[in-house]
Design a protein around this motif. Structure first.
Motif, PDB file in Angstrom:
ATOM      1  N   ARG A 237       0.837  -1.201   0.000  1.00  0.00           N
ATOM      2  CA  ARG A 237       0.000   0.000   0.000  1.00  0.00           C
ATOM      3  C   ARG A 237       0.869   1.248   0.000  1.00  0.00           C
ATOM      4  O   ARG A 237       1.975   1.239   0.525  1.00  0.00           O
ATOM      5  CB  ARG A 237      -0.862   0.052   1.271  1.00  0.00           C
ATOM      6  N   VAL A 238       0.346   2.327  -0.587  1.00  0.00           N
ATOM      7  CA  VAL A 238       1.008   3.636  -0.488  1.00  0.00           C
ATOM      8  C   VAL A 238       1.003   4.011   1.002  1.00  0.00           C
ATOM      9  O   VAL A 238      -0.010   3.828   1.681  1.00  0.00           O
ATOM     10  CB  VAL A 238       0.227   4.690  -1.308  1.00  0.00           C
ATOM     11  N   PRO A 239       2.135   4.523   1.540  1.00  0.00           N
ATOM     12  CA  PRO A 239       2.166   4.896   2.968  1.00  0.00           C
ATOM     13  C   PRO A 239       1.001   5.822   3.336  1.00  0.00           C
ATOM     14  O   PRO A 239       0.674   6.750   2.591  1.00  0.00           O
ATOM     15  CB  PRO A 239       3.511   5.612   3.116  1.00  0.00           C
ATOM     16  N   ARG A 240       0.412   5.540   4.479  1.00  0.00           N
ATOM     17  CA  ARG A 240      -0.785   6.268   4.904  1.00  0.00           C
ATOM     18  C   ARG A 240      -0.565   7.779   4.996  1.00  0.00           C
ATOM     19  O   ARG A 240      -1.427   8.568   4.594  1.00  0.00           O
ATOM     20  CB  ARG A 240      -1.221   5.726   6.276  1.00  0.00           C
ATOM     21  N   ALA A 241       0.592   8.182   5.491  1.00  0.00           N
ATOM     22  CA  ALA A 241       0.867   9.618   5.653  1.00  0.00           C
ATOM     23  C   ALA A 241       0.818  10.331   4.298  1.00  0.00           C
ATOM     24  O   ALA A 241       0.277  11.433   4.178  1.00  0.00           O
ATOM     25  CB  ALA A 241       2.236   9.817   6.298  1.00  0.00           C
ATOM     26  N   LEU A 242       1.365   9.694   3.279  1.00  0.00           N
ATOM     27  CA  LEU A 242       1.363  10.307   1.945  1.00  0.00           C
ATOM     28  C   LEU A 242      -0.052  10.333   1.372  1.00  0.00           C
ATOM     29  O   LEU A 242      -0.472  11.318   0.754  1.00  0.00           O
ATOM     30  CB  LEU A 242       2.284   9.545   0.988  1.00  0.00           C
ATOM     31  N   LYS A 243      -0.779   9.270   1.600  1.00  0.00           N
ATOM     32  CA  LYS A 243      -2.161   9.189   1.117  1.00  0.00           C
ATOM     33  C   LYS A 243      -2.955  10.380   1.636  1.00  0.00           C
ATOM     34  O   LYS A 243      -3.632  11.073   0.865  1.00  0.00           O
ATOM     35  CB  LYS A 243      -2.781   7.874   1.602  1.00  0.00           C
ATOM     36  N   TYR A 244      -2.860  10.657   2.951  1.00  0.00           N
ATOM     37  CA  TYR A 244      -3.621  11.759   3.511  1.00  0.00           C
ATOM     38  C   TYR A 244      -3.071  13.106   3.078  1.00  0.00           C
ATOM     39  O   TYR A 244      -3.817  14.075   2.920  1.00  0.00           O
ATOM     40  CB  TYR A 244      -3.695  11.626   5.037  1.00  0.00           C
ATOM     41  N   HIS A 245      -1.773  13.168   2.823  1.00  0.00           N
ATOM     42  CA  HIS A 245      -1.176  14.421   2.344  1.00  0.00           C
ATOM     43  C   HIS A 245      -1.736  14.769   0.964  1.00  0.00           C
ATOM     44  O   HIS A 245      -2.034  15.911   0.657  1.00  0.00           O
ATOM     45  CB  HIS A 245       0.355  14.270   2.268  1.00  0.00           C
ATOM     46  N   ILE A 246      -1.898  13.742   0.117  1.00  0.00           N
ATOM     47  CA  ILE A 246      -2.432  13.954  -1.233  1.00  0.00           C
ATOM     48  C   ILE A 246      -3.928  14.323  -1.157  1.00  0.00           C
ATOM     49  O   ILE A 246      -4.393  15.241  -1.817  1.00  0.00           O
ATOM     50  CB  ILE A 246      -2.228  12.700  -2.109  1.00  0.00           C
ATOM     51  N   LEU A 247      -4.668  13.599  -0.309  1.00  0.00           N
ATOM     52  CA  LEU A 247      -6.106  13.808  -0.235  1.00  0.00           C
ATOM     53  C   LEU A 247      -6.491  15.102   0.489  1.00  0.00           C
ATOM     54  O   LEU A 247      -7.480  15.732   0.146  1.00  0.00           O
ATOM     55  CB  LEU A 247      -6.780  12.618   0.455  1.00  0.00           C
ATOM     56  N   LEU A 248      -5.698  15.466   1.493  1.00  0.00           N
ATOM     57  CA  LEU A 248      -6.049  16.637   2.288  1.00  0.00           C
ATOM     58  C   LEU A 248      -5.195  17.821   1.902  1.00  0.00           C
ATOM     59  O   LEU A 248      -5.203  18.847   2.419  1.00  0.00           O
ATOM     60  CB  LEU A 248      -5.903  16.330   3.786  1.00  0.00           C
TER      61      LEU A 248
END
Length: 248
Positions: A237-248
């Motif tokens: 999976r894409v690291p969670r921190a990056l996922k939220y950085h992209i989405l938020l």
């Protein structure tokens, strides 16, 4: 063999040795009909190593790789529309189109590099990644977030890169003015002026041998798989921190 990426899925392109063949799958017939073709011409043993059908321009363009050269073709008349000679110092292994930016194409090869091209001006790559230490077999854009790039290599590693400066959102996710206070507004304006930095997000080293294939999930934009000569299929999976950085 490549299926038409959009449309009714009745067209297929096959690359065989030095030939490009466009097939039409007729509903009324059990056989595909050859609608047009083109051949590579020149000296030596000319052979395609890979190809990619562009999802843009009403699916009328494909890119092919043979030896160190990348070519673009118009499927309506099977004529060459661009040619990147010596795109890589050694064999070109794979190609992929940016799903959101119609002229952007990624290539990778045996010179250990991944290059990003603007097909309107092919004299120089827009960006070059040099993170792998052996042949790069695969390059894949994320279907939903085109800043995320996956590469797999004979160095047994899978690298996830954040190529945000050449993505469709180089200044980050845009926020509506109504949602911001004055202080946030000023901070946001400062942030918008400067493109985010390109970086390697993560290097995955679960494989013990050459990684021959990487692919994003078509159902979950944060999920990807890699396949290696060691017989392992690894899902990450894409690291969670990056996922939220992209989405938020």
């Amino acid at each position: 063999v490549m299926w038409e990426p959009m449309g009714d899925g009745k067209k297929i392109i096959s690359l065989a040795d030095n030939n490009i063949l466009l097939w039409d799958l007729q509903e009324s017939s059990a056989q595909a009909v050859l609608s047009s073709s083109a051949a590579l011409e020149g000296k030596g043993q000319l052979k395609f190593t890979s190809g990619r059908w562009s999802p843009h321009h009403n699916c009328t363009q494909i890119a092919t790789a043979n030896d160190t050269t990348v070519r673009g073709w118009d499927t309506r008349n099977m004529r060459q529309i661009y040619c990147i000679e010596n795109a890589h110092g050694q064999l070109v292994r794979d190609l992929d189109f940016n799903p959101n930016k119609q002229y952007y194409l990624a290539s990778c090869g045996d010179d250990c590099k991944v290059k990003f091209w603007d097909t309107r001006n092919v004299t120089e790559p827009v960006k070059t990644l040099e993170e792998h230490s052996h042949w790069v077999w695969n390059v894949r854009y994320n279907h939903s977030h085109d800043q995320l790039i996956l590469t797999g290599s004979s160095d047994s590693r899978v690298i996830l890169s954040n190529m945000v400066s050449i993505s469709s959102e180089p200044f980050g996710h845009m926020v509506d003015d109504d949602e911001l206070s004055d202080q946030e507004d000023q901070h946001q304006e400062e942030k918008i002026k400067e493109p985010l930095q390109d970086s390697v997000i993560a290097t995955y080293e679960e494989h013990e041998d050459s990684v021959y294939a990487v692919e994003w999930s078509s159902a979950d934009p944060w999920l990807f798989a890699s396949l290696s000569y060691d017989g392992r299929l690894v899902i990450n999976r894409v690291p969670r921190a990056l996922k939220y950085h992209i989405l938020l």
